[in-house]
Scaffold this active site. Structure first.
Site, mmCIF file in Angstrom:
data_model
loop_
_atom_site.group_PDB
_atom_site.id
_atom_site.type_symbol
_atom_site.label_atom_id
_atom_site.label_comp_id
_atom_site.label_asym_id
_atom_site.label_seq_id
_atom_site.Cartn_x
_atom_site.Cartn_y
_atom_site.Cartn_z
ATOM 1 N N LYS A 280 12.582 47.864 83.664
ATOM 2 C CA LYS A 280 11.781 47.215 84.694
ATOM 3 C C LYS A 280 10.676 46.377 84.056
ATOM 4 C CE LYS A 280 12.175 50.817 88.280
ATOM 5 N NZ LYS A 280 12.779 49.988 89.333
ATOM 6 N N ARG A 354 21.201 56.432 92.985
ATOM 7 C CA ARG A 354 22.484 56.666 93.667
ATOM 8 C C ARG A 354 23.445 57.470 92.805
ATOM 9 N NH1 ARG A 354 23.132 50.325 94.377
ATOM 10 N NH2 ARG A 354 20.880 50.633 94.290
HETATM 11 N N1 BES Z 1 13.293 53.664 92.139
HETATM 12 C C1 BES Z 1 13.800 52.350 92.301
HETATM 13 C C2 BES Z 1 13.518 51.770 93.680
HETATM 14 C C3 BES Z 1 12.071 51.515 93.989
HETATM 15 C C4 BES Z 1 11.512 50.297 93.713
HETATM 16 C C5 BES Z 1 11.320 52.479 94.603
HETATM 17 C C6 BES Z 1 10.194 50.051 94.032
HETATM 18 C C7 BES Z 1 10.013 52.238 94.920
HETATM 19 C C8 BES Z 1 9.447 51.028 94.647
HETATM 20 C C9 BES Z 1 15.317 52.337 92.101
HETATM 21 O O1 BES Z 1 15.790 53.238 91.180
HETATM 22 C C10 BES Z 1 15.683 50.987 91.621
HETATM 23 O O2 BES Z 1 15.262 50.640 90.547
HETATM 24 N N2 BES Z 1 16.443 50.245 92.406
HETATM 25 C C11 BES Z 1 16.844 48.938 92.041
HETATM 26 C C12 BES Z 1 18.294 48.783 92.386
HETATM 27 C C13 BES Z 1 18.910 47.521 91.857
HETATM 28 C C14 BES Z 1 18.981 47.578 90.359
HETATM 29 C C15 BES Z 1 20.275 47.373 92.447
HETATM 30 C C16 BES Z 1 15.997 47.945 92.815
HETATM 31 O O3 BES Z 1 15.691 48.201 93.978
HETATM 32 O O4 BES Z 1 15.594 46.952 92.228
HETATM 33 MN MN MN Z 2 15.730 52.461 89.225
#
Ligand code: BES
Ligand code: MN
Ligand code: ZN
Length: 502
Positions: A280, A354
């Site tokens: 990230k 997931r």
């Molecule tokens: N934990 C994150 C989602 C999230 C983002 C929660 C911001 C709270 C605040 C999750 O694991 C994630 O990173 N999701 C990705 C999925 C994508 C790679 C398909 C996302 O939402 O960017």
């Molecule tokens: Mn994630």
């Protein structure tokens, strides 16, 4: 915080402050307000309707030494329109008043009951509101860890014969408020201390404190069970993964309506989500300590159920991992084999939630779940769609979804359904494996839910995406900023409704 009922006249209650709600457009013509007006030398009638006190939610007037009432201060709080007054208003008003008064150094507050709402439920809402309002996410502040503490909440009750009803409401409010705050504390805790191992340890403490069965699966057992999706995520971290399983069975001798019915609550427990190899951006990454809010909500729900004892078979599953990049981490392009046998192409290691939920859902079914609710801080797309106002709800059973939405509405939590047209399923097709773990940003909340649906199969299943609602960035009068403990009250209400129906 102690809570008690007081049956003396409101002006005889001994407290640091007396809280009185006023409705929008109200005149001091109701008996209690009239009495208050007389005893305070006309303060109330003089104030009502002025710019300082229109009665709008959020209006507050604080009066020092308010005349012939025993409480040392008087706090008038706007409650909005009388016809909109609800348990949610009770929670907000009590929460705002408690926060405000604590800031003034008050240690006890009395609330004058003015609405005609059900006495048990409003007592519950008042206690919840005060407890939730007083939560502060400052466990690591070293400076004067608040000399200020609200120690006592006094509910000015109508008549002593309602004692039992009132006590029941107070107790439910306390049980629920304390558990929600436990979950908020866990979400707020840094991942350096709240590792998967530590979360398992805390769950053990909770289980033995309230009397739940607990089983913690270590990596060796998960490997035996074939949980390749969860273990794939765990590989990048030095912290070993855990699958925490809590079980509640109602006591008593009468058999349940249908003994075979088992509801499973499954909560995402990523103690830190760096994104893994698909790392990230650094800005805001510190917040990814709250990526275990689903698991925390699961633990809180189990704690509440163990105390309120509805007649239902319930299991709580918390798949718990840390998502990290390392030389051993899983990588984009890898293919994982889930416990269900399905193969998954990893196209993004940041879509880890997931993967761990997939194996937890399969395991829940293996344990006999006939109904599954999962909740997770699953997608950033959820915040884009709904902001921090609504939880996203999706599922494979419309009746189940409707019941959950209603359960939420009744406790002041909003759930908004997103569609699951077949075309979204096509978006997670993989060339090399059965499915892939990401379809990119567009429709991200829905494609993530479709991924989970593959593992729920025919079992009635509902998914709550709490990514936007589990953390509040703005301070509210009734709530500190930070972890919210969202969805716990909805789950508990759903569970209690369901148990009562059977
Ligand atoms: N934990 C994150 C989602 C999230 C983002 C929660 C911001 C709270 C605040 C999750 O694991 C994630 O990173 N999701 C990705 C999925 C994508 C790679 C398909 C996302 O939402 O960017
Ligand atoms: Mn994630
Ligand atoms: Zn995550």
């Amino acid at each position: 915080m102690e809570v008690r009922a007081a049956y003396e006249k409101f002006y005889d209650i001994e407290a640091d402050a007396l809280v009185v709600t006023v409705y929008e457009g109200e005149k001091s013509d109701d008996a209690a307000l009239k009495e208050l007006d007389e005893r305070t030398g006309g303060i109330v009638s003089e104030l009502l309707g002025t710019d300082e006190m229109r009665g709008k939610q959020g209006d507050m007037v604080y009066v020092y030494r308010p005349g012939k009432i025993r409480a040392r201060r008087l706090l008038l709080v706007g409650a909005g329109k009388r016809e909109d007054f609800s348990f949610d208003t009770v929670r907000r008003v009590t929460g705002s008043a408690a926060r405000f008064l604590r800031g003034k150094g008050a240690r006890s507050m009395a609330i004058l009951r003015r609405s005609q709402l059900d006495i048990e439920a409003s007592a519950q809402a008042a206690v919840e509101g005060a407890l939730l309002g007083l939560f502060e996410p400052d466990m690591y502040k070293t400076e004067s860890k608040e000399e200020r503490h609200m120690e006592e909440l006094i509910l000015a009750a109508a008549a002593p014969e309602l004692n039992d009803t009132l006590a029941r409401g107070v107790e439910r409010g306390r049980v629920i408020g304390e558990a929600v705050n436990l979950a908020r504390g866990l979400s707020n805790e840094p991942s350096s201390t709240l590792t998967p191992t530590e979360l398992a340890e805390r769950s053990r403490e909770t289980a033995s404190r309230v009397g739940l069965d607990i089983d913690v699966l270590d990596e060796a057992r998960m490997k035996e069970l074939g949980m390749g999706a969860l273990l794939g995520v765990a590989r990048g971290s030095d912290e070993p993964a855990k699958m925490i399983v809590l079980r509640y069975t109602p006591d008593g001798t009468e058999p349940l309506g249908n003994d075979a019915d088992v509801l499973a609550v499954v909560g995402k427990g990523v103690t830190f989500d760096s994104g893994g190899i698909s790392i990230k951006p650094s800005e805001g990454m510190e917040k990814m300590k709250y990526d275990m809010s689903g698991a925390a909500a699961t633990l809180a729900t189990m704690q509440i159920v163990a105390q309120l004892k509805p007649r239902i078979n319930l299991i709580g599953l918390m798949p718990t991992v840390e998502n990290m990049p390392s030389g051993r981490a899983y990588k984009p392009g890898d293919v994982l084999r889930a416990m269900s046998g399905k193969t998954i192409e990893v196209v993004n290691t940041d879509a880890e939630g997931r993967l761990i939920l997939a194996d937890a859902i399969t395991y829940a079914r293996r344990l006999g779940a006939t109904q599954i609710i999962d909740l997770a801080t699953l997608t950033g797309a959820c915040s884009i769609a709904l902001g921090s106002i609504n939880v996203a709800i999706l599922g494979n059973d419309q009746g189940f979804i409707d019941d959950m939405r209603k359960a939420g509405r009744d406790v002041g939590e909003r759930l908004w359904q997103l569609p699951m047209d077949q075309e979204y399923r096509d978006m997670i097709k993989s060339d090399i494996a059965d499915i892939k773990n990401s379809a990119g940003r567009y429709g991200g909340t829905i494609t993530a839910a479709y991924f989970l649906r593959e593992f729920a199969e025919e079992t009635p299943w509902v998914h709550l995406d709490i990514a936007g609602t589990a953390w509040e960035n703005d301070r509210k009068p009734h709530q500190a900023k930070g972890p919210t403990g969202v969805a716990i009250r909805t789950l508990v209400n759903y569970i209690c409704n369901y148990a009562a129906k059977k």
